[in-house]
Design a protein around this motif. Structure first.
Motif, PDB file in Angstrom:
ATOM      1  N   HIS A   1       0.836  -1.204   0.000  1.00  0.00           N
ATOM      2  CA  HIS A   1       0.000   0.000   0.000  1.00  0.00           C
ATOM      3  C   HIS A   1       0.870   1.252   0.000  1.00  0.00           C
TER       4      HIS A   1
ATOM      5  N   ASP B   1      -4.189   3.937   2.244  1.00  0.00           N
ATOM      6  CA  ASP B   1      -3.874   4.106   3.667  1.00  0.00           C
ATOM      7  C   ASP B   1      -2.439   3.743   4.052  1.00  0.00           C
TER       8      ASP B   1
ATOM      9  N   HIS C   1      -6.048   0.231  -1.710  1.00  0.00           N
ATOM     10  CA  HIS C   1      -7.480  -0.038  -1.539  1.00  0.00           C
ATOM     11  C   HIS C   1      -8.310   0.848  -2.471  1.00  0.00           C
TER      12      HIS C   1
ATOM     13  N   HIS D   1       2.038  -1.367   4.877  1.00  0.00           N
ATOM     14  CA  HIS D   1       1.402  -0.053   4.983  1.00  0.00           C
ATOM     15  C   HIS D   1       2.384   0.975   5.561  1.00  0.00           C
TER      16      HIS D   1
HETATM   17 FE    FE Z   1      -5.137  -0.981   4.449  1.00  0.00          FE
END
Ligand code: FE
Ligand code: AMP
Ligand code: FE
Ligand code: ZN
Length: 280
Positions: A12, A17, A42, A247
């Motif tokens: 990500h 996020d 996402h 992330h």
């Molecule tokens: Fe996420």
């Protein structure tokens, strides 16, 4: 030196996020000696352009992907899409999903206000760099306000399904996400199936809808769970993929890039399926 995979197919960026920009992600992957990463934000492809540009500069192969969030029996099911085309139809569908995400954030802020934990839109927007807002952005704003100590605590207390400020998402079913991905000529892979304990039978039904692979290597999977899904991959002649679901350590401290992933042989299979999707 850490023992890492050569490819991490689930990453990500701050287009959704993640904490790192696509460029920072590529640099980090390079430092770690990875050869291939897939950018799978996402419900958005907003990180692709920068990732590809940085990939060219740093000699990192980038696979353009997405992770579409869906709901199945009151659980989160995420479908990864690889090599999808940026069609007008895809943009339209993602735009609708992104708007629903914004509506949901406002509803969560409303609940938090009633719980005596007010946040303004600006408090949250400070953490949003792309077009896909989500609960992690709210959790970060809550940490900043001193309401909670960590993002994890924010999910547990307020944001998880069933927690105090939970608001259901815009409900897309797994089958619909698979359809969106296949129609955009991409390869559809079930993300972290062990997280929801998805069974053989359910996987078989999604394969009928066009699901092509399972993410087997993932931080939420124990070795036994990974083995279970590798077995299903073999039985149903599916593609096995893997990734760290990175992330940035500020969101999930124990997850590092490349610690979960795929071999270059698995990447070749994925690329073959992507080419087939284009030709088909
Ligand atoms: Fe996420
Ligand atoms: P949303 O997209 O708004 O539904 O938020 C879901 C995202 O929140 C997931 O993709 C994860 O990245 C993140 N998330 C879920 N649970 C946690 C947790 N316990 N700690 C940190 N991040 C989480
Ligand atoms: Fe996911
Ligand atoms: Zn993910």
């Amino acid at each position: 030196m850490e023992d890492l995979y050569e490819a991490d197919l689930h990453c990500h960026t701050n287009a959704s996020d993640g904490l790192f920009s696509p460029r920072e992600l590529v640099k980090l992957a390079k430092q770690k000696g990875l050869k291939v990463i897939a950018v799978t934000d996402h419900d958005t492809i907003g990180g692709w352009v920068e990732a590809e540009r940085a990939g060219k500069e740093h000699g990192m192969e980038i696979i353009k992907g997405i992770e579409v969030n869906t709901e199945w029996h009151e659980q989160e099911v995420h479908i990864l899409g690889y090599g999808i085309d940026n069609t007008a139809d895809l943009s339209r569908q993602l735009h609708v999903i992104q708007e629903k995400r914004e509506d949901r954030v406002y509803q969560i802020l409303e609940k938090l206000k009633q719980l005596g934990k007010p946040l303004t839109e600006e408090d949250v927007l400070r953490f949003v760099k792309g077009d896909s807002v989500g609960r992690p952005h709210i959790a970060q704003a809550m940490v900043e306000q001193g309401y909670i100590k960590t993002v994890k605590e924010g999910f547990k207390e307020y944001l998880n399904i069933g927690a105090k400020a939970y608001v259901p998402r815009y409900i897309l079913k797994p089958e619909q996400a698979i359809k969106i991905i296949r129609e955009a000529r991409g390869v559809a892979v079930l993300a972290h199936p062990g997280d929801q304990k998805v069974s053989r039978e359910v996987i078989a039904s999604w394969v009928n809808y066009g699901l092509q692979g399972l993410e087997v290597s993932h931080p939420e999977h124990s070795p036994e769970v990974e083995e279970y899904y590798i077995e299903i991959v073999g039985e149903m002649d599916l593609l096995a993929t893997g990734g760290s679901d990175f992330h940035g350590e500020g969101i999930k401290p124990e997850i590092s890039l490349g610690k979960w992933g795929a071999s270059l042989q698995q990447v070749s299979k994925l690329k073959f399926l992507i080419l087939k999707a284009k030709a088909g």
